[in-house]
Design a protein around this motif. Sequence first.
Motif, PDB file in Angstrom:
ATOM      1  N   LEU A 298       0.827  -1.213   0.000  1.00 53.02           N
ATOM      2  CA  LEU A 298       0.000   0.000   0.000  1.00 53.02           C
ATOM      3  C   LEU A 298       0.863   1.266   0.000  1.00 53.02           C
ATOM      4  O   LEU A 298       0.511   2.267  -0.628  1.00 53.02           O
ATOM      5  N   LYS A 299       1.993   1.202   0.686  1.00 53.66           N
ATOM      6  CA  LYS A 299       2.919   2.353   0.664  1.00 53.66           C
ATOM      7  C   LYS A 299       3.441   2.582  -0.755  1.00 53.66           C
ATOM      8  O   LYS A 299       3.462   3.707  -1.253  1.00 53.66           O
ATOM      9  N   LYS A 300       3.830   1.484  -1.394  1.00 47.35           N
ATOM     10  CA  LYS A 300       4.325   1.591  -2.782  1.00 47.35           C
ATOM     11  C   LYS A 300       3.242   2.099  -3.721  1.00 47.35           C
ATOM     12  O   LYS A 300       3.515   2.759  -4.715  1.00 47.35           O
ATOM     13  N   SER A 301       1.985   1.760  -3.398  1.00 44.07           N
ATOM     14  CA  SER A 301       0.854   2.198  -4.228  1.00 44.07           C
ATOM     15  C   SER A 301       0.397   3.611  -3.869  1.00 44.07           C
ATOM     16  O   SER A 301      -0.624   4.086  -4.366  1.00 44.07           O
ATOM     17  N   GLU A 302       1.151   4.259  -2.970  1.00 45.68           N
ATOM     18  CA  GLU A 302       0.952   5.671  -2.577  1.00 45.68           C
ATOM     19  C   GLU A 302      -0.370   5.935  -1.865  1.00 45.68           C
ATOM     20  O   GLU A 302      -0.959   6.997  -2.002  1.00 45.68           O
ATOM     21  N   PHE A 303      -0.824   4.952  -1.075  1.00 46.87           N
ATOM     22  CA  PHE A 303      -1.949   5.199  -0.176  1.00 46.87           C
ATOM     23  C   PHE A 303      -1.426   5.917   1.066  1.00 46.87           C
ATOM     24  O   PHE A 303      -0.267   5.732   1.463  1.00 46.87           O
ATOM     25  N   THR A 304      -2.284   6.728   1.686  1.00 45.31           N
ATOM     26  CA  THR A 304      -1.854   7.479   2.878  1.00 45.31           C
ATOM     27  C   THR A 304      -2.427   6.899   4.171  1.00 45.31           C
ATOM     28  O   THR A 304      -1.835   7.059   5.239  1.00 45.31           O
ATOM     29  N   ASP A 305      -3.593   6.233   4.082  1.00 38.98           N
ATOM     30  CA  ASP A 305      -4.254   5.725   5.287  1.00 38.98           C
ATOM     31  C   ASP A 305      -4.945   4.398   5.000  1.00 38.98           C
ATOM     32  O   ASP A 305      -5.445   4.187   3.890  1.00 38.98           O
ATOM     33  N   VAL A 306      -4.962   3.540   6.014  1.00 38.86           N
ATOM     34  CA  VAL A 306      -5.679   2.264   5.921  1.00 38.86           C
ATOM     35  C   VAL A 306      -6.677   2.194   7.072  1.00 38.86           C
ATOM     36  O   VAL A 306      -6.326   2.501   8.218  1.00 38.86           O
ATOM     37  N   TYR A 307      -7.913   1.789   6.752  1.00 40.29           N
ATOM     38  CA  TYR A 307      -8.956   1.613   7.771  1.00 40.29           C
ATOM     39  C   TYR A 307      -9.475   0.182   7.682  1.00 40.29           C
ATOM     40  O   TYR A 307      -9.913  -0.248   6.613  1.00 40.29           O
ATOM     41  N   ILE A 308      -9.388  -0.546   8.792  1.00 37.28           N
ATOM     42  CA  ILE A 308      -9.826  -1.941   8.788  1.00 37.28           C
ATOM     43  C   ILE A 308     -10.847  -2.164   9.900  1.00 37.28           C
ATOM     44  O   ILE A 308     -10.589  -1.865  11.059  1.00 37.28           O
ATOM     45  N   LYS A 309     -12.024  -2.671   9.508  1.00 42.32           N
ATOM     46  CA  LYS A 309     -13.015  -3.042  10.531  1.00 42.32           C
ATOM     47  C   LYS A 309     -12.904  -4.544  10.742  1.00 42.32           C
ATOM     48  O   LYS A 309     -13.104  -5.338   9.828  1.00 42.32           O
ATOM     49  N   SER A 310     -12.554  -4.913  11.953  1.00 45.96           N
ATOM     50  CA  SER A 310     -12.275  -6.314  12.247  1.00 45.96           C
ATOM     51  C   SER A 310     -13.567  -7.120  12.323  1.00 45.96           C
ATOM     52  O   SER A 310     -14.667  -6.582  12.302  1.00 45.96           O
ATOM     53  N   LEU A 311     -13.402  -8.424  12.448  1.00 42.32           N
ATOM     54  CA  LEU A 311     -14.534  -9.304  12.682  1.00 42.32           C
ATOM     55  C   LEU A 311     -14.958  -9.176  14.140  1.00 42.32           C
ATOM     56  O   LEU A 311     -14.102  -9.109  15.020  1.00 42.32           O
ATOM     57  N   PRO A 312     -16.262  -9.133  14.430  1.00 47.92           N
ATOM     58  CA  PRO A 312     -16.683  -9.243  15.835  1.00 47.92           C
ATOM     59  C   PRO A 312     -16.091 -10.522  16.446  1.00 47.92           C
ATOM     60  O   PRO A 312     -15.905 -11.521  15.748  1.00 47.92           O
ATOM     61  N   GLU A 313     -15.799 -10.486  17.739  1.00 51.64           N
ATOM     62  CA  GLU A 313     -15.047 -11.555  18.409  1.00 51.64           C
ATOM     63  C   GLU A 313     -15.584 -12.951  18.112  1.00 51.64           C
ATOM     64  O   GLU A 313     -14.813 -13.886  17.902  1.00 51.64           O
ATOM     65  N   PHE A 314     -16.921 -13.112  18.097  1.00 49.55           N
ATOM     66  CA  PHE A 314     -17.474 -14.470  17.998  1.00 49.55           C
ATOM     67  C   PHE A 314     -17.389 -15.058  16.592  1.00 49.55           C
ATOM     68  O   PHE A 314     -17.698 -16.234  16.393  1.00 49.55           O
ATOM     69  N   TYR A 315     -16.975 -14.260  15.597  1.00 50.04           N
ATOM     70  CA  TYR A 315     -16.830 -14.791  14.245  1.00 50.04           C
ATOM     71  C   TYR A 315     -15.479 -15.477  14.039  1.00 50.04           C
ATOM     72  O   TYR A 315     -15.298 -16.207  13.091  1.00 50.04           O
ATOM     73  N   ASP A 316     -14.521 -15.175  14.901  1.00 49.60           N
ATOM     74  CA  ASP A 316     -13.167 -15.678  14.658  1.00 49.60           C
ATOM     75  C   ASP A 316     -12.452 -15.887  15.991  1.00 49.60           C
ATOM     76  O   ASP A 316     -12.202 -14.936  16.723  1.00 49.60           O
ATOM     77  N   ASN A 317     -12.113 -17.137  16.295  1.00 48.72           N
ATOM     78  CA  ASN A 317     -11.416 -17.454  17.550  1.00 48.72           C
ATOM     79  C   ASN A 317     -10.066 -16.761  17.650  1.00 48.72           C
ATOM     80  O   ASN A 317      -9.513 -16.604  18.726  1.00 48.72           O
ATOM     81  N   ASN A 318      -9.546 -16.368  16.492  1.00 49.68           N
ATOM     82  CA  ASN A 318      -8.203 -15.782  16.441  1.00 49.68           C
ATOM     83  C   ASN A 318      -8.223 -14.255  16.493  1.00 49.68           C
ATOM     84  O   ASN A 318      -7.196 -13.618  16.295  1.00 49.68           O
ATOM     85  N   SER A 319      -9.395 -13.665  16.716  1.00 50.52           N
ATOM     86  CA  SER A 319      -9.531 -12.213  16.551  1.00 50.52           C
ATOM     87  C   SER A 319      -8.609 -11.419  17.487  1.00 50.52           C
ATOM     88  O   SER A 319      -8.073 -10.385  17.103  1.00 50.52           O
TER      89      SER A 319
END
Length: 314
Positions: free
Chosen positions: A102-123
């Motif tokens: 993403l840095k190489k692609s010249e993006f400035t910011d990343v926003y990630i909405k995670s999975l709610p806890e019960f969807y993924d034991n690894n959250s």
Amino acid sequence: MSDYIVERYQNKHQNLWNDFVLKSNQDSFLFHREFMDYHSDRFMDFSLMIYNNGILIALLPANRVDDKIFSHQGLTYGGLIYTEGTDRDQIEVVFQSIIEYLKKSEFTDVYIKSLPEFYDNNSLVVSEIMANKGFEIYKTDRVLAVDYNRPLTVHKTKLKNYRKSTKKGFKIKETDDLSLFWKEVLVPRLKEKHNARPVHNLEEITLLKSRFPSKIRQFNIYLEDEILAGITIFDKGNVVKSQYGATTSKGERTRALEYIFLYLIYQYKDLGKIYFSMGTVREDNELGYNPGLLKQKEELGCTSYYQNFFKLKL
């Protein structure tokens, strides 16, 4: 690191993407391209595919807005999708590869909405890795769900009303036609109560239902052939979610929505599901949530879980 390659998703990758989702930690129809792409006119897709030694090992459903990249904004949740058994070190390298790409692609910011806890034991592990990479939590949503691994804790008043209501003559029917619920209940109710509209209009939800007939299910409740309420279920495998639930004013007086909720909670327990999600109780106030809605969902047997929203300045 050199063995890891990040590539932008293209339409020619559709089958590869869908096949990977089926084997992943998130075998949910929400991540199938036929669902993600129904609103491609609204979002500029910038989903990523991550390979290790030529083998696809992770996906990031995403879209871009100018020089910012987001966990796909057309989905309730997102984050990294990977196969069961992917270890912590590999997830860490995947995130590093994505950041560098993403840095190489010249993006400035990343926003990630995670999975709610019960969807993924690894959250929690994934959240720790993101924190180590410099991601900050800028928002946390409370998500309510019934955990079928625990004894059901429906409030005694709700149970009493449910038992009484069995004598009212309610009829619950599943239908493939969503138009009655949309036109007679959901749209007018949202307009009247919140001056809002459903996320999916009738044409969109009908299209999605035709693509995923067994995953999107509509249950309506009637009294003497008059529709009083309905619930639209999204079946995501181990988790089912009440995507929409609404009642008419008469349905409110007769507790029809409460009745159909409990009916479906018991039905999906018998079908062996692990969670019945009722979504968030988010509201723009000083608490950040709607206390009345929270109480209502807790009294139907829900527990609070959390969904974190992360951002990273590149």
